[in-house]
Motif scaffolding. Structure first.
Motif, PDB file in Angstrom:
ATOM      1  N   MET A 108      -5.850   3.603   7.971  1.00 43.22           N
ATOM      2  CA  MET A 108      -5.397   4.863   8.555  1.00 43.22           C
ATOM      3  C   MET A 108      -6.036   6.062   7.871  1.00 43.22           C
ATOM      4  N   GLU A 109      -5.995   7.190   8.565  1.00 40.82           N
ATOM      5  CA  GLU A 109      -6.445   8.429   7.938  1.00 40.82           C
ATOM      6  C   GLU A 109      -5.599   8.735   6.711  1.00 40.82           C
ATOM      7  N   SER A 110      -4.344   8.340   6.771  1.00 41.59           N
ATOM      8  CA  SER A 110      -3.442   8.489   5.635  1.00 41.59           C
ATOM      9  C   SER A 110      -3.117   7.091   5.112  1.00 41.59           C
ATOM     10  N   PRO A 111      -3.828   6.614   4.064  1.00 38.82           N
ATOM     11  CA  PRO A 111      -3.655   5.231   3.598  1.00 38.82           C
ATOM     12  C   PRO A 111      -2.260   4.994   3.041  1.00 38.82           C
ATOM     13  N   ILE A 112      -1.924   3.712   2.890  1.00 40.76           N
ATOM     14  CA  ILE A 112      -0.567   3.330   2.515  1.00 40.76           C
ATOM     15  C   ILE A 112      -0.602   2.274   1.425  1.00 40.76           C
ATOM     16  N   LEU A 113       0.315   2.416   0.458  1.00 42.06           N
ATOM     17  CA  LEU A 113       0.600   1.367  -0.520  1.00 42.06           C
ATOM     18  C   LEU A 113       2.104   1.125  -0.468  1.00 42.06           C
ATOM     19  N   GLU A 114       2.486  -0.077  -0.015  1.00 41.15           N
ATOM     20  CA  GLU A 114       3.900  -0.409   0.155  1.00 41.15           C
ATOM     21  C   GLU A 114       4.325  -1.460  -0.859  1.00 41.15           C
ATOM     22  N   LEU A 115       5.465  -1.207  -1.492  1.00 45.72           N
ATOM     23  CA  LEU A 115       6.103  -2.165  -2.396  1.00 45.72           C
ATOM     24  C   LEU A 115       7.330  -2.692  -1.665  1.00 45.72           C
ATOM     25  N   GLU A 116       7.258  -3.935  -1.194  1.00 43.82           N
ATOM     26  CA  GLU A 116       8.265  -4.470  -0.289  1.00 43.82           C
ATOM     27  C   GLU A 116       9.023  -5.624  -0.936  1.00 43.82           C
ATOM     28  N   MET A 117      10.282  -5.783  -0.534  1.00 43.18           N
ATOM     29  CA  MET A 117      11.099  -6.925  -0.924  1.00 43.18           C
ATOM     30  C   MET A 117      11.947  -7.355   0.273  1.00 43.18           C
ATOM     31  N   HIS A 118      12.331  -8.635   0.268  1.00 32.41           N
ATOM     32  CA  HIS A 118      13.089  -9.171   1.392  1.00 32.41           C
ATOM     33  C   HIS A 118      14.408  -9.782   0.940  1.00 32.41           C
ATOM     34  N   GLY A 119      15.417  -9.609   1.791  1.00 35.70           N
ATOM     35  CA  GLY A 119      16.683 -10.299   1.623  1.00 35.70           C
ATOM     36  C   GLY A 119      16.734 -11.529   2.498  1.00 35.70           C
ATOM     37  N   ASP A 120      17.820 -12.274   2.383  1.00 39.09           N
ATOM     38  CA  ASP A 120      17.979 -13.511   3.150  1.00 39.09           C
ATOM     39  C   ASP A 120      18.028 -13.239   4.652  1.00 39.09           C
TER      40      ASP A 120
END
Length: 332
Positions: free
Chosen positions: A299-311
């Motif tokens: 994207m023109e505006s780059p992204i860095l995502e720190l993600e976690m998941h629940g059950d």
């Protein structure tokens, strides 16, 4: 490797990466203005978190006295007009911290307000009512705020979000999702925190075999993800945006990490942001992992995502599921 040695090793690697880069992390982390936004700010012992009720009740600032805002939120520095959520509202790149529900393959599978998205088994965008729902404050004092969102016709859920500043300069974020339909739905809560793309995120791995990679939503080997990630010892690091090869501008790459204790660190300038899962898990959907780190150069505006998941859980009518995590910001 014991904990003290791990931290020392991580800091040495991070300093080395920063030295190799063409810019200092400190020089690219910018503040934003928020005077024209209805941002609720809570504070305790020099720590603060800001919440934007009109944009899905998302967190938009997290900082300590003297630190920059850790969350990426360039949209708040513009005169951007938020659309109202509708079943066909295009995705808005608002960044900050948001909670989705997964798995991604089911984003549009449990609804009939957008039949075309259901028929084509759309995996994008996420639920507009989660992203853009107007939240209302139901309880608040100087160190916590609790907000409730609308019932989503896409997921059947109504989310309540509680942001609380704890002693020891920590923040706890808790989301409760209640099924408001008259029939069961199946979802897992998905925590997504966007930080500045020049940050260096890292995770202490239980095993190198616990990591799998995706590129533009397809499984790949590490060699194809090496423009976005480095493995050093028993740790995985993101490569900051100023170091990445410009030839890889069109790539969106994700590392999925399975581990017992889900903790992500991100170094941003002179500060270390820590995100830790509090809610126990034992049934995460197989499409996802305990931790996911997403690097998007497309994207023109780059992204860095720190993600976690629940059950991933079956939620009966009027029953709820919950997710909690803690954040900390320390000076290195």
């Amino acid at each position: 490797m014991n904990r003290d040695k791990q931290i020392k090793f991580s800091m040495l690697m991070i300093l080395a990466f920063a030295f190799l880069g063409c810019a200092e992390v400190n020089s690219v982390v910018k503040e934003f203005t928020q005077s024209h936004r209805n941002v609720i700010v809570i504070q305790r012992d020099g720590l603060e978190i800001g919440i934007w009720p009109e944009a899905g009740g998302r967190a938009v600032t997290f900082k300590r006295e003297g630190s920059p805002n850790i969350l990426d939120n360039t949209v708040l520095s513009t005169e951007y007009q938020l659309p109202m959520p509708e079943a066909d509202t295009p995705w808005q790149n608002l960044k900050g911290h948001i909670v989705w529900v997964g798995p991604q393959s089911d984003f549009w599978s449990q609804q009939n307000v957008n039949p075309r998205a259901n028929v084509r088994k759309a995996i994008w965008p996420p639920d507009p009512f989660s992203e853009l729902g107007r939240y209302i404050v139901i309880d608040q004092d100087s160190a916590f705020v609790e907000l409730r969102g609308p019932v989503s016709p896409v997921t059947g859920l109504q989310l309540t979000k509680r942001y609380e500043l704890l002693s020891g300069q920590k923040a706890r974020l808790t989301v409760t999702a209640k099924n408001m339909r008259n029939q069961p739905v199946s979802w897992g809560l998905w925590s997504n925190t966007r930080v500045h793309t020049d940050a260096i995120a890292y995770v202490h791995l239980d095993s190198l075999n616990a990591v799998r990679y995706e590129q533009n939503s397809k499984s790949v080997e590490f060699d194809q993800a090496a423009h976005a990630f480095r493995i050093e010892g028993d740790e995985i690091f993101t490569i900051p945006s100023y170091e990445r090869d410009r030839d890889n501008k069109g790539l969106a790459t994700k590392a999925q990490i399975s581990m017992r204790d889900a903790v992500i660190h991100a170094v941003i300038g002179a500060w270390i942001f820590t995100k830790q899962r509090i809610t126990p898990t034992n049934a995460i959907h197989p499409q996802h992992s305990d931790i996911e780190i997403y690097v998007d150069n497309h994207m023109e505006s780059p992204i860095l995502e720190l993600e976690m998941h629940g059950d991933y859980q079956l939620i009966d009518p009027r029953e709820s599921i919950q997710w909690s995590e803690e954040w900390q910001l320390t000076e290195r």
